[in-house]
Design an enzyme around this catalytic site. Structure first.
Site, PDB file in Angstrom:
ATOM      1  N   ARG A 108      48.637  48.718  56.136  1.00 18.33           N
ATOM      2  CA  ARG A 108      47.723  47.662  55.933  1.00 18.33           C
ATOM      3  C   ARG A 108      46.592  48.190  54.940  1.00 18.33           C
ATOM      4  NH1 ARG A 108      47.955  46.985  61.636  1.00 18.33           N
ATOM      5  NH2 ARG A 108      49.011  45.159  62.323  1.00 18.33           N
ATOM      6  N   ARG A 228      37.784  33.241  35.697  1.00 13.14           N
ATOM      7  CA  ARG A 228      38.492  34.520  35.621  1.00 13.14           C
ATOM      8  C   ARG A 228      40.121  33.692  34.705  1.00 13.14           C
ATOM      9  NH1 ARG A 228      40.969  39.226  39.138  1.00 13.14           N
ATOM     10  NH2 ARG A 228      42.367  40.067  37.739  1.00 13.14           N
ATOM     11  N   ASN A 232      43.449  34.048  30.941  1.00 14.35           N
ATOM     12  CA  ASN A 232      44.820  33.535  31.023  1.00 14.35           C
ATOM     13  C   ASN A 232      44.886  32.790  29.365  1.00 14.35           C
ATOM     14  OD1 ASN A 232      45.675  34.445  33.393  1.00 14.35           O
ATOM     15  ND2 ASN A 232      45.163  32.660  34.294  1.00 14.35           N
ATOM     16  N   HIS A 235      48.296  32.688  27.758  1.00 15.70           N
ATOM     17  CA  HIS A 235      49.251  33.227  28.752  1.00 15.70           C
ATOM     18  C   HIS A 235      50.042  32.032  29.117  1.00 15.70           C
ATOM     19  CE1 HIS A 235      47.199  36.870  28.201  1.00 15.70           C
ATOM     20  NE2 HIS A 235      47.697  37.463  29.183  1.00 15.70           N
ATOM     21  N   HIS A 239      53.452  33.099  28.911  1.00 14.59           N
ATOM     22  CA  HIS A 239      54.380  33.371  29.857  1.00 14.59           C
ATOM     23  C   HIS A 239      55.863  32.654  29.697  1.00 14.59           C
ATOM     24  CE1 HIS A 239      51.377  35.440  32.625  1.00 14.59           C
ATOM     25  NE2 HIS A 239      51.756  36.431  32.090  1.00 14.59           N
ATOM     26  N   HIS A 249      55.630  40.933  26.016  1.00 20.66           N
ATOM     27  CA  HIS A 249      54.336  40.362  26.574  1.00 20.66           C
ATOM     28  C   HIS A 249      53.065  40.066  25.569  1.00 20.66           C
ATOM     29  CE1 HIS A 249      51.209  38.662  29.243  1.00 20.66           C
ATOM     30  NE2 HIS A 249      50.396  39.829  28.768  1.00 20.66           N
TER      31      HIS A 249
HETATM   32  N1  GLY Z   1      45.523  39.524  33.324  1.00 19.43           N
HETATM   33  C1  GLY Z   1      44.618  38.370  33.720  1.00 19.43           C
HETATM   34  C2  GLY Z   1      43.962  38.772  34.963  1.00 19.43           C
HETATM   35  O1  GLY Z   1      43.656  40.076  35.393  1.00 19.43           O
HETATM   36  O2  GLY Z   1      43.173  37.867  35.206  1.00 19.43           O
END
Ligand code: GLY
Length: 345
Positions: A108, A228, A232, A235, A239, A249
């Site tokens: 855990r 956040r 990206n 990305h 991706h 990448h």
């Molecule tokens: N690599 C993108 C993030 O950590 O949110």
């Protein structure tokens, strides 16, 4: 260099740019620490790892799986790890992601830290608490958010990197500059050669600034419900390119960033000359900027993006260099835009 504290919900992760791996024993006792690394790291840096118990996993994205995590659990069981043990991932982004996931789930949750050895892992993957593994062809489908206790960035590791791996990290540094720091972008433009030669001051500047950008954003939005998402940038398409064409990448997000910049221009938030500056900077590090002929495979991968919500994608655009904005774009609009952009490449 000054350390950076990333404090979230009463827990602090201490990030130490430019700190020697030899000081790892100040953060965890060698006789109660287990290092997770891959074969390449063991060959390159085995002497530094010798005071610690080691679990070695197979290298590469193809081994970022639950099966690998299972082998880690088995070895943790065999060596009778208990709740006082610290797990430390030493390696690139894949090792950080797997280690963070195994440490979070075993018993855990065990204490965990990272010593990232690649530029990409030092500026991005080791920081921010995302961990996980790929599943059924989907990147990072299984995982958790859990901040490590420490991240120790020894710049001497970067000197062992092949040029292609360095470029991988530079693409993420350029991303950080594009989303939030036009001064860093200008610095990179003026200092390509010293950056690629890993001049000490240049490394301190690009790693330090990238970490500051990432930790500021993550401290405000750990779980990626808003700001956040800016991390990206490039990305969503990147991706998809990585999956459909199998580029590295950094190469894939380089193309993704150029397409996102062109989309920003189409929507009127980025000047043509800034699109050209971005393309030119990426090219000066030999990063690709053009999509190949695999548009259908790329679109298919975008449709399968796990971050998609219904038919919409949270897409990151630029409102000038150094200022990212998040827009909701329908899949069809994105498909048309990528098609239109192809006509102009
Ligand atoms: N690599 C993108 C993030 O950590 O949110």
């Amino acid at each position: 260099m000054k350390s950076i504290d990333l404090s979230i919900a009463g827990k602090t992760c201490i990030i130490l740019p430019g700190t020697s791996f030899d000081s790892l024993n100040k953060f965890c006792a060698p006789d109660n620490t287990v290092i997770i690394c891959d074969k390449n790291i063991r060959i390159l840096h085995g002497d530094k790892l010798s005071p610690y118990r080691i679990i070695e996993v197979e290298p590469g994205e193809g081994h970022k799986t639950l099966e690998t995590v299972n082998t880690i659990y088995e070895q943790l069981l065999t060596i009778e790890t208990d709740r006082s043990t610290t797990i430390v991932g030493v390696g690139g982004g894949i090792i950080c992601d797997i280690t963070g996931f195994a440490a979070t789930t075993y018993l855990r949750g065990l204490a965990c830290g990272f010593a990232p050895t690649t530029l990409l892992a030092q500026v991005d993957a080791s920081v921010g608490g995302k961990n996980g593994v790929n599943y059924h062809g989907y990147k990072n489908l299984i995982g958790t958010f859990n901040q490590p206790g420490f991240v120790l960035c020894d710049f001497s590791f970067l000197r062992t990197l092949p040029y292609d791996e360095l470029r991988n990290g530079i693409a993420e540094v350029i991303k950080s500059a594009l989303i939030s720091d036009s001064t860093l972008f200008e610095y990179i433009e003026k200092n390509c050669k010293v950056i690629i030669s890993l001049n000490n001051d240049a490394v301190e500047r690009i790693v330090g600034d990238s970490l500051k950008i990432k930790t500021d954003i993550v401290s405000r939005d750990e779980k990626e419900s808003g700001e956040r998402r800016k991390l990206n940038f490039g990305h969503t398409i990147g991706h998809a390119i990585e999956k459909a064409i199998g580029l590295r990448h950094g190469e894939a997000i380089s193309i993704g960033m150029v397409l996102a910049a062109k989309l920003s221009e189409m929507r009127g938030t980025l000047a043509r000359e800034d699109v050209l500056r971005i393309e030119s900077l990426l090219t000066s590090f030999n990063l690709p900027t053009e999509i190949g002929s695999d548009r259908d495979a790329i679109m298919d991968a975008i449709r399968k993006d796990k971050k998609r919500e219904g038919t919409d994608i949270h897409f990151v655009l630029l409102n000038g260099i150094g200022n990212a904005i998040i827009e909701t774009i329908g899949i069809t609009e994105l498909e048309e835009a990528i098609f239109d952009l192809r006509q102009h490449l």
